[in-house]
Write an enzyme that holds these catalytic residues in place. Structure first.
Site, PDB file in Angstrom:
ATOM      1  CB  SER A 140      -4.425  -6.646   7.155  1.00 52.80           C
ATOM      2  OG  SER A 140      -4.131  -5.419   7.761  1.00 52.80           O
TER       3      SER A 140
ATOM      4  NE  ARG B   3      -1.527   2.244  13.481  1.00 53.51           N
ATOM      5  CZ  ARG B   3      -0.750   1.575  12.643  1.00 53.51           C
ATOM      6  NH1 ARG B   3       0.460   1.999  12.386  1.00 53.51           N
ATOM      7  NH2 ARG B   3      -1.190   0.482  12.056  1.00 53.51           N
TER       8      ARG B   3
ATOM      9  CG  ASP C 128      -4.547   1.595  13.009  1.00 54.42           C
ATOM     10  OD1 ASP C 128      -4.559   1.765  14.248  1.00 54.42           O
ATOM     11  OD2 ASP C 128      -4.238   0.520  12.471  1.00 54.42           O
TER      12      ASP C 128
ATOM     13  CG  ASP D 283      -2.065  -0.935   1.157  1.00 52.03           C
ATOM     14  OD1 ASP D 283      -2.423  -1.349   0.042  1.00 52.03           O
ATOM     15  OD2 ASP D 283      -2.595  -1.296   2.222  1.00 52.03           O
TER      16      ASP D 283
HETATM   17  N1  ARG Z   1      -8.002  -3.880  15.748  1.00 51.21           N
HETATM   18  C1  ARG Z   1      -6.772  -3.354  16.279  1.00 51.21           C
HETATM   19  C2  ARG Z   1      -6.902  -1.892  16.538  1.00 51.21           C
HETATM   20  O1  ARG Z   1      -7.819  -1.257  16.109  1.00 51.21           O
HETATM   21  C3  ARG Z   1      -5.565  -3.695  15.444  1.00 51.21           C
HETATM   22  C4  ARG Z   1      -5.469  -3.090  14.087  1.00 51.21           C
HETATM   23  C5  ARG Z   1      -4.167  -3.457  13.470  1.00 51.21           C
HETATM   24  N2  ARG Z   1      -4.131  -3.324  12.059  1.00 51.21           N
HETATM   25  C6  ARG Z   1      -3.918  -4.352  11.186  1.00 51.21           C
HETATM   26  N3  ARG Z   1      -3.871  -4.050   9.938  1.00 51.21           N
HETATM   27  N4  ARG Z   1      -3.757  -5.573  11.544  1.00 51.21           N
HETATM   28  O2  ARG Z   1      -6.048  -1.335  17.195  1.00 51.21           O
END
Ligand code: ARG
Length: 420
Positions: free
Chosen positions: A191, A110, A139, A29
Protein backbone atom coordinates in the site's frame (compact mmCIF):
# COMPACT_ATOMS: atom_id res chain seq x y z
CA UNK A 1 -28.19 0.23 2.78
CA UNK A 2 -26.65 -2.97 4.08
CA UNK A 3 -23.99 -2.39 6.69
CA UNK A 4 -24.60 1.31 6.73
CA UNK A 5 -24.52 2.54 10.30
CA UNK A 6 -23.98 6.22 10.72
CA UNK A 7 -22.28 7.36 13.87
CA UNK A 8 -21.19 10.89 13.02
CA UNK A 9 -23.23 13.89 11.95
CA UNK A 10 -21.18 14.41 8.78
CA UNK A 11 -21.76 10.90 7.43
CA UNK A 12 -24.12 10.74 4.47
CA UNK A 13 -27.62 9.33 4.63
CA UNK A 14 -27.67 6.98 1.60
CA UNK A 15 -31.13 8.19 0.60
CA UNK A 16 -29.80 11.73 0.23
CA UNK A 17 -26.70 11.07 -1.79
CA UNK A 18 -27.21 12.45 -5.29
CA UNK A 19 -23.85 13.54 -6.56
CA UNK A 20 -20.54 12.47 -5.10
CA UNK A 21 -17.11 14.04 -5.38
CA UNK A 22 -14.75 11.06 -5.35
CA UNK A 23 -11.07 11.51 -4.49
CA UNK A 24 -9.68 9.37 -7.24
CA UNK A 25 -6.16 7.95 -7.52
CA UNK A 26 -6.71 5.58 -10.41
CA UNK A 27 -5.85 2.56 -8.23
CA UNK A 28 -8.01 -0.49 -7.58
CA UNK A 29 -9.89 0.76 -4.50
CA UNK A 30 -11.01 4.07 -5.92
CA UNK A 31 -11.77 2.58 -9.36
CA UNK A 32 -14.04 -0.03 -7.81
CA UNK A 33 -15.52 2.76 -5.73
CA UNK A 34 -16.31 4.84 -8.78
CA UNK A 35 -18.60 2.07 -10.09
CA UNK A 36 -19.84 0.98 -6.70
CA UNK A 37 -21.10 4.43 -5.75
CA UNK A 38 -23.08 4.72 -8.97
CA UNK A 39 -24.52 1.27 -8.39
CA UNK A 40 -25.22 1.34 -4.66
CA UNK A 41 -26.39 4.91 -4.28
CA UNK A 42 -27.81 5.55 -7.72
CA UNK A 43 -25.65 8.67 -7.55
CA UNK A 44 -23.57 10.60 -10.05
CA UNK A 45 -19.82 10.75 -9.53
CA UNK A 46 -17.37 13.56 -10.19
CA UNK A 47 -13.77 12.38 -9.85
CA UNK A 48 -10.94 14.53 -8.55
CA UNK A 49 -7.26 13.63 -8.75
CA UNK A 50 -4.72 15.84 -7.05
CA UNK A 51 -1.17 16.12 -8.31
CA UNK A 52 1.14 16.57 -5.32
CA UNK A 53 4.18 15.50 -7.31
CA UNK A 54 3.68 11.72 -7.21
CA UNK A 55 6.61 10.57 -9.34
CA UNK A 56 5.78 8.83 -12.61
CA UNK A 57 2.02 9.44 -12.55
CA UNK A 58 0.31 9.91 -15.93
CA UNK A 59 -2.70 12.06 -15.13
CA UNK A 60 -4.22 11.75 -18.59
CA UNK A 61 -4.40 7.99 -18.12
CA UNK A 62 -6.02 8.48 -14.71
CA UNK A 63 -8.52 10.93 -16.16
CA UNK A 64 -9.36 8.62 -19.06
CA UNK A 65 -9.93 5.71 -16.71
CA UNK A 66 -12.32 7.71 -14.52
CA UNK A 67 -14.30 8.83 -17.52
CA UNK A 68 -14.55 5.30 -18.90
CA UNK A 69 -15.87 4.13 -15.53
CA UNK A 70 -18.70 6.59 -15.82
CA UNK A 71 -17.53 9.71 -14.01
CA UNK A 72 -19.48 12.79 -15.09
CA UNK A 73 -16.16 14.55 -15.15
CA UNK A 74 -12.64 13.92 -13.91
CA UNK A 75 -10.69 16.91 -12.71
CA UNK A 76 -6.95 16.80 -12.26
CA UNK A 77 -5.62 19.63 -10.11
CA UNK A 78 -1.94 20.43 -10.13
CA UNK A 79 -1.41 21.41 -6.50
CA UNK A 80 2.36 20.94 -6.38
CA UNK A 81 3.09 24.62 -5.96
CA UNK A 82 0.61 25.12 -3.14
CA UNK A 83 1.72 21.91 -1.48
CA UNK A 84 5.36 22.96 -1.57
CA UNK A 85 4.83 26.53 -0.41
CA UNK A 86 2.01 26.30 2.09
CA UNK A 87 2.63 22.86 3.53
CA UNK A 88 6.18 21.59 2.99
CA UNK A 89 7.92 24.90 3.64
CA UNK A 90 6.03 25.29 6.92
CA UNK A 91 7.05 21.75 7.84
CA UNK A 92 10.68 22.64 7.17
CA UNK A 93 10.48 25.71 9.41
CA UNK A 94 9.09 23.43 12.12
CA UNK A 95 11.70 20.69 11.52
CA UNK A 96 8.66 18.46 11.28
CA UNK A 97 9.27 14.82 12.09
CA UNK A 98 6.71 12.62 13.82
CA UNK A 99 7.94 9.88 16.09
CA UNK A 100 11.50 10.87 15.46
CA UNK A 101 11.57 9.77 11.82
CA UNK A 102 8.46 10.39 9.72
CA UNK A 103 8.60 13.66 7.76
CA UNK A 104 4.80 13.72 7.43
CA UNK A 105 4.50 13.83 3.63
CA UNK A 106 1.18 11.96 3.63
CA UNK A 107 -0.11 13.85 6.65
CA UNK A 108 0.74 17.18 5.00
CA UNK A 109 -0.94 16.22 1.74
CA UNK A 110 -4.30 15.14 3.14
CA UNK A 111 -5.66 18.49 4.36
CA UNK A 112 -4.78 20.04 1.01
CA UNK A 113 -6.39 17.20 -0.94
CA UNK A 114 -9.51 17.47 1.21
CA UNK A 115 -9.61 21.25 0.84
CA UNK A 116 -9.46 20.89 -2.93
CA UNK A 117 -12.20 18.24 -2.75
CA UNK A 118 -14.40 20.71 -0.89
CA UNK A 119 -13.78 23.36 -3.55
CA UNK A 120 -14.49 20.97 -6.41
CA UNK A 121 -17.58 19.55 -4.69
CA UNK A 122 -19.00 23.04 -4.33
CA UNK A 123 -18.21 23.97 -7.92
CA UNK A 124 -19.80 20.84 -9.35
CA UNK A 125 -22.86 20.69 -7.14
CA UNK A 126 -21.88 17.59 -5.18
CA UNK A 127 -23.53 16.89 -1.83
CA UNK A 128 -21.06 14.24 -0.65
CA UNK A 129 -17.33 13.57 -0.68
CA UNK A 130 -16.01 10.01 -0.99
CA UNK A 131 -12.50 8.80 -0.26
CA UNK A 132 -10.70 5.48 -0.35
CA UNK A 133 -9.21 5.42 3.14
CA UNK A 134 -9.74 2.44 5.41
CA UNK A 135 -11.15 2.60 8.92
CA UNK A 136 -7.81 1.70 10.46
CA UNK A 137 -5.61 4.58 9.37
CA UNK A 138 -4.91 8.22 10.05
CA UNK A 139 -5.84 9.40 6.59
CA UNK A 140 -9.60 9.07 7.14
CA UNK A 141 -9.17 11.35 10.15
CA UNK A 142 -7.24 13.98 8.20
CA UNK A 143 -9.68 14.03 5.30
CA UNK A 144 -12.91 13.90 7.24
CA UNK A 145 -11.77 16.41 9.85
CA UNK A 146 -10.92 18.79 7.01
CA UNK A 147 -14.26 18.36 5.26
CA UNK A 148 -16.22 18.70 8.49
CA UNK A 149 -14.25 21.84 9.36
CA UNK A 150 -14.32 23.62 6.02
CA UNK A 151 -17.69 22.48 4.70
CA UNK A 152 -20.25 21.58 7.34
CA UNK A 153 -22.87 21.35 4.58
CA UNK A 154 -21.09 18.47 2.83
CA UNK A 155 -21.40 14.82 3.84
CA UNK A 156 -18.80 12.07 3.66
CA UNK A 157 -18.79 8.42 2.63
CA UNK A 158 -15.87 6.03 3.04
CA UNK A 159 -16.90 2.86 1.17
CA UNK A 160 -13.79 0.85 2.16
CA UNK A 161 -14.94 1.11 5.79
CA UNK A 162 -18.31 -0.39 5.05
CA UNK A 163 -18.30 -2.47 1.89
CA UNK A 164 -16.67 -5.51 3.46
CA UNK A 165 -14.85 -6.48 0.28
CA UNK A 166 -11.36 -7.87 0.65
CA UNK A 167 -8.84 -7.64 -2.12
CA UNK A 168 -10.15 -10.83 -3.73
CA UNK A 169 -13.71 -9.58 -3.84
CA UNK A 170 -12.58 -6.21 -5.16
CA UNK A 171 -10.72 -7.86 -8.02
CA UNK A 172 -13.77 -9.94 -8.75
CA UNK A 173 -15.98 -6.85 -8.68
CA UNK A 174 -13.51 -5.12 -10.99
CA UNK A 175 -13.61 -8.02 -13.46
CA UNK A 176 -17.38 -8.06 -13.47
CA UNK A 177 -17.55 -4.33 -14.07
CA UNK A 178 -14.89 -4.02 -16.74
CA UNK A 179 -12.41 -2.25 -14.47
CA UNK A 180 -8.86 -2.91 -15.62
CA UNK A 181 -6.70 -4.51 -12.89
CA UNK A 182 -3.02 -3.69 -13.14
CA UNK A 183 -0.30 -6.28 -12.65
CA UNK A 184 -0.52 -9.78 -11.22
CA UNK A 185 -3.37 -10.54 -8.90
CA UNK A 186 -1.55 -13.25 -6.89
CA UNK A 187 0.60 -11.03 -4.68
CA UNK A 188 -1.15 -8.09 -3.08
CA UNK A 189 0.89 -4.97 -3.77
CA UNK A 190 2.31 -2.77 -1.06
CA UNK A 191 0.00 0.00 0.00
CA UNK A 192 1.82 3.04 -1.29
CA UNK A 193 1.32 6.73 -0.86
CA UNK A 194 3.68 9.28 -2.27
CA UNK A 195 4.19 12.92 -3.17
CA UNK A 196 6.98 15.48 -3.57
CA UNK A 197 8.09 15.08 0.02
CA UNK A 198 8.29 11.30 0.25
CA UNK A 199 6.88 7.86 -0.26
CA UNK A 200 5.50 5.31 2.16
CA UNK A 201 4.89 1.60 1.85
CA UNK A 202 2.75 -0.52 4.14
CA UNK A 203 1.40 -4.06 4.12
CA UNK A 204 2.73 -7.50 3.12
CA UNK A 205 5.90 -8.49 5.03
CA UNK A 206 6.21 -4.95 6.42
CA UNK A 207 3.58 -6.01 8.97
CA UNK A 208 5.96 -8.67 10.28
CA UNK A 209 8.09 -6.61 12.61
CA UNK A 210 10.91 -9.12 12.82
CA UNK A 211 11.60 -9.05 9.09
CA UNK A 212 14.26 -6.98 7.40
CA UNK A 213 13.06 -4.83 4.48
CA UNK A 214 13.02 -6.66 1.17
CA UNK A 215 14.65 -4.83 -1.68
CA UNK A 216 11.58 -4.62 -3.88
CA UNK A 217 9.97 -2.16 -1.49
CA UNK A 218 12.31 0.65 -2.50
CA UNK A 219 10.65 2.54 -5.30
CA UNK A 220 12.40 5.84 -4.93
CA UNK A 221 15.73 5.57 -3.15
CA UNK A 222 18.71 3.53 -4.37
CA UNK A 223 19.65 0.80 -1.93
CA UNK A 224 22.56 2.24 0.06
CA UNK A 225 24.64 -0.82 -0.90
CA UNK A 226 24.20 0.08 -4.57
CA UNK A 227 24.80 3.80 -4.17
CA UNK A 228 27.90 5.37 -5.76
CA UNK A 229 31.25 4.58 -4.12
CA UNK A 230 32.18 8.25 -4.31
CA UNK A 231 30.41 10.63 -1.91
CA UNK A 232 28.25 13.41 -3.30
CA UNK A 233 27.97 16.92 -1.90
CA UNK A 234 25.11 19.35 -1.88
CA UNK A 235 24.97 22.87 -0.49
CA UNK A 236 21.56 24.12 0.52
CA UNK A 237 21.03 27.89 0.70
CA UNK A 238 18.32 29.27 3.01
CA UNK A 239 16.63 32.63 3.41
CA UNK A 240 14.51 33.13 6.53
CA UNK A 241 14.19 29.41 7.02
CA UNK A 242 13.17 28.67 3.43
CA UNK A 243 15.47 26.66 1.16
CA UNK A 244 16.11 28.82 -1.89
CA UNK A 245 19.11 27.31 -3.65
CA UNK A 246 21.05 24.13 -4.29
CA UNK A 247 24.77 24.47 -4.98
CA UNK A 248 24.29 28.18 -5.52
CA UNK A 249 21.54 27.83 -8.12
CA UNK A 250 18.32 29.59 -7.12
CA UNK A 251 15.28 27.36 -7.49
CA UNK A 252 11.55 27.62 -6.86
CA UNK A 253 10.30 25.31 -4.09
CA UNK A 254 8.84 22.51 -6.25
CA UNK A 255 11.94 22.28 -8.41
CA UNK A 256 14.23 22.54 -5.41
CA UNK A 257 12.48 19.75 -3.55
CA UNK A 258 12.48 17.51 -6.62
CA UNK A 259 16.17 18.07 -7.24
CA UNK A 260 17.07 17.47 -3.62
CA UNK A 261 15.05 14.24 -3.78
CA UNK A 262 16.93 13.11 -6.89
CA UNK A 263 20.36 13.75 -5.38
CA UNK A 264 19.43 12.07 -2.12
CA UNK A 265 17.82 9.10 -3.86
CA UNK A 266 20.97 8.53 -5.88
CA UNK A 267 23.02 8.25 -2.70
CA UNK A 268 20.58 6.02 -0.85
CA UNK A 269 19.56 8.76 1.56
CA UNK A 270 16.22 9.02 3.38
CA UNK A 271 15.20 5.43 4.12
CA UNK A 272 13.33 5.11 7.42
CA UNK A 273 12.02 1.84 8.84
CA UNK A 274 9.47 3.36 11.18
CA UNK A 275 7.43 1.90 13.99
CA UNK A 276 4.62 4.36 14.44
CA UNK A 277 1.80 5.09 16.88
CA UNK A 278 -1.28 5.90 14.82
CA UNK A 279 -3.88 8.22 16.26
CA UNK A 280 -6.50 5.47 15.94
CA UNK A 281 -4.71 3.40 18.53
CA UNK A 282 -2.80 0.93 16.37
CA UNK A 283 0.91 0.64 16.01
CA UNK A 284 2.08 0.23 12.44
CA UNK A 285 5.36 -0.22 10.65
CA UNK A 286 5.99 1.92 7.59
CA UNK A 287 8.91 1.91 5.19
CA UNK A 288 9.53 5.53 4.27
CA UNK A 289 11.67 6.91 1.49
CA UNK A 290 12.08 10.63 1.94
CA UNK A 291 15.33 11.74 0.34
CA UNK A 292 14.39 15.42 -0.05
CA UNK A 293 13.35 15.62 3.59
CA UNK A 294 16.53 13.88 4.73
CA UNK A 295 18.56 16.62 3.06
CA UNK A 296 16.44 19.71 3.62
CA UNK A 297 15.33 19.01 7.19
CA UNK A 298 18.86 18.11 8.25
CA UNK A 299 20.23 21.27 6.67
CA UNK A 300 17.51 23.49 8.10
CA UNK A 301 17.89 22.17 11.59
CA UNK A 302 21.62 22.73 11.53
CA UNK A 303 21.35 26.29 10.27
CA UNK A 304 18.68 27.08 12.83
CA UNK A 305 20.94 25.77 15.58
CA UNK A 306 23.77 27.99 14.36
CA UNK A 307 21.78 31.23 14.40
CA UNK A 308 19.79 30.61 17.59
CA UNK A 309 20.79 30.97 21.22
CA UNK A 310 21.03 28.09 23.67
CA UNK A 311 17.64 29.11 25.07
CA UNK A 312 15.95 29.18 21.68
CA UNK A 313 17.56 25.86 20.83
CA UNK A 314 16.32 24.32 24.07
CA UNK A 315 12.79 25.60 23.59
CA UNK A 316 11.88 25.25 19.92
CA UNK A 317 12.00 21.44 19.68
CA UNK A 318 9.05 21.25 22.07
CA UNK A 319 7.03 23.45 19.72
CA UNK A 320 8.31 21.56 16.67
CA UNK A 321 7.08 18.38 18.25
CA UNK A 322 3.67 19.84 18.95
CA UNK A 323 3.44 21.10 15.38
CA UNK A 324 4.30 17.68 13.98
CA UNK A 325 1.83 15.96 16.28
CA UNK A 326 -1.07 18.24 15.30
CA UNK A 327 -0.36 17.67 11.63
CA UNK A 328 0.08 13.95 12.09
CA UNK A 329 -3.14 13.81 14.05
CA UNK A 330 -5.20 15.43 11.30
CA UNK A 331 -5.71 18.80 12.95
CA UNK A 332 -4.18 21.02 10.27
CA UNK A 333 -6.98 23.57 10.72
CA UNK A 334 -6.58 23.76 14.51
CA UNK A 335 -5.81 27.38 15.49
CA UNK A 336 -2.88 26.25 17.60
CA UNK A 337 -1.13 25.23 14.40
CA UNK A 338 -1.43 28.79 13.16
CA UNK A 339 -0.17 30.12 16.48
CA UNK A 340 2.81 27.81 16.23
CA UNK A 341 3.44 28.91 12.65
CA UNK A 342 3.67 32.50 13.86
CA UNK A 343 6.41 31.39 16.23
CA UNK A 344 8.10 29.36 13.50
CA UNK A 345 8.12 32.37 11.16
CA UNK A 346 9.56 34.60 13.85
CA UNK A 347 12.19 32.08 14.91
CA UNK A 348 13.17 31.55 11.28
CA UNK A 349 13.86 35.22 10.55
CA UNK A 350 17.62 34.83 11.05
CA UNK A 351 17.79 31.39 9.41
CA UNK A 352 19.71 32.60 6.37
CA UNK A 353 22.92 31.06 5.15
CA UNK A 354 24.02 27.74 3.78
CA UNK A 355 24.69 24.20 4.86
CA UNK A 356 26.84 21.72 3.02
CA UNK A 357 26.06 18.03 3.28
CA UNK A 358 28.06 15.00 2.35
CA UNK A 359 25.97 12.17 0.95
CA UNK A 360 27.37 8.70 1.03
CA UNK A 361 25.67 5.31 0.86
CA UNK A 362 22.62 6.24 2.86
CA UNK A 363 23.98 8.94 5.10
CA UNK A 364 23.53 12.69 4.82
CA UNK A 365 25.98 14.41 7.12
CA UNK A 366 26.50 18.12 7.63
CA UNK A 367 30.10 19.04 6.84
CA UNK A 368 30.05 22.83 6.59
CA UNK A 369 27.85 25.76 7.62
CA UNK A 370 27.85 29.51 7.24
CA UNK A 371 25.50 32.33 8.09
CA UNK A 372 25.72 36.09 8.51
CA UNK A 373 23.59 35.59 11.64
CA UNK A 374 25.65 32.85 13.25
CA UNK A 375 25.73 33.25 17.04
CA UNK A 376 29.33 32.21 16.85
CA UNK A 377 32.64 33.94 17.18
CA UNK A 378 35.61 31.91 16.13
CA UNK A 379 37.96 34.18 18.08
CA UNK A 380 36.01 33.49 21.28
CA UNK A 381 35.59 29.79 20.70
CA UNK A 382 39.16 29.22 19.60
CA UNK A 383 41.43 26.81 21.41
CA UNK A 384 44.35 28.99 20.24
CA UNK A 385 46.95 30.57 22.55
CA UNK A 386 45.42 33.90 23.44
CA UNK A 387 41.92 32.76 24.38
CA UNK A 388 40.69 35.96 22.76
CA UNK A 389 38.11 38.03 24.60
CA UNK A 390 36.80 35.09 26.52
CA UNK A 391 38.16 35.31 30.02
CA UNK A 392 39.07 31.83 31.16
CA UNK A 393 39.98 33.30 34.53
CA UNK A 394 36.31 34.14 35.02
CA UNK A 395 35.27 30.50 34.61
CA UNK A 396 35.78 29.27 38.22
CA UNK A 397 33.60 32.09 39.57
CA UNK A 398 30.94 31.11 37.13
CA UNK A 399 31.13 27.48 38.14
CA UNK A 400 30.86 28.35 41.81
CA UNK A 401 27.64 30.29 41.31
CA UNK A 402 26.21 28.05 38.60
CA UNK A 403 26.44 24.96 40.80
CA UNK A 404 25.43 26.68 44.04
CA UNK A 405 21.87 25.43 44.46
CA UNK A 406 22.67 21.95 43.24
CA UNK A 407 25.53 21.62 45.71
CA UNK A 408 23.40 22.86 48.56
CA UNK A 409 20.57 20.48 47.74
CA UNK A 410 22.98 17.58 47.36
CA UNK A 411 24.40 18.21 50.82
CA UNK A 412 20.95 18.48 52.40
CA UNK A 413 19.96 15.19 50.87
CA UNK A 414 23.13 13.54 52.15
CA UNK A 415 22.37 14.79 55.65
CA UNK A 416 18.90 13.24 55.45
CA UNK A 417 20.64 10.01 54.43
CA UNK A 418 18.94 9.95 51.04
CA UNK A 419 21.90 9.44 48.76
CA UNK A 420 21.47 10.48 45.15
N1 ARG B 1 1.64 6.07 8.37
C1 ARG B 1 1.69 7.26 7.57
C2 ARG B 1 0.67 8.25 8.03
O1 ARG B 1 -0.19 7.94 8.79
C3 ARG B 1 1.61 6.99 6.09
C4 ARG B 1 0.33 6.44 5.56
C5 ARG B 1 0.41 6.34 4.08
N2 ARG B 1 -0.54 5.45 3.50
C6 ARG B 1 -0.22 4.33 2.79
N3 ARG B 1 -1.20 3.66 2.30
N4 ARG B 1 0.98 3.93 2.59
O2 ARG B 1 0.73 9.39 7.62
Amino acid sequence: MDGDVRTASYEADPAEVRRVLLLYSGGLDTSVMLKWIQEQYGAEVVALSVDLGQPGEDWEVVRGKAERLGALECRVVDAREEFAREYVLRAIKANALYGGGYPLFTALGRPLIAKLAVQAARETGCDTIAHGCTGKGNDQVRIEATVATLAPELKVIAPVRSWRMGREEEIEYAREHGIPVKGGTEVAPYSIDDNLWGRSSEGRWIEELDREPEDDVFGLVTRPEDAPDEPGYVTVGFERGVPVSLDGERLEPVELIQRAAAIGARHGVGIVDHLEDRIVGLKVRDIYEAPAAAILLTAHQELERLVSTIHQNQFKPALDRQWAYLVYAGLWWEPLRGDLDAYMDRANEPVTGSIRLKLFKGSARVVARESPHAVYDQALASFGESGGLFSQQAAPGFIELWSLQSRMAYRLREERGGGE
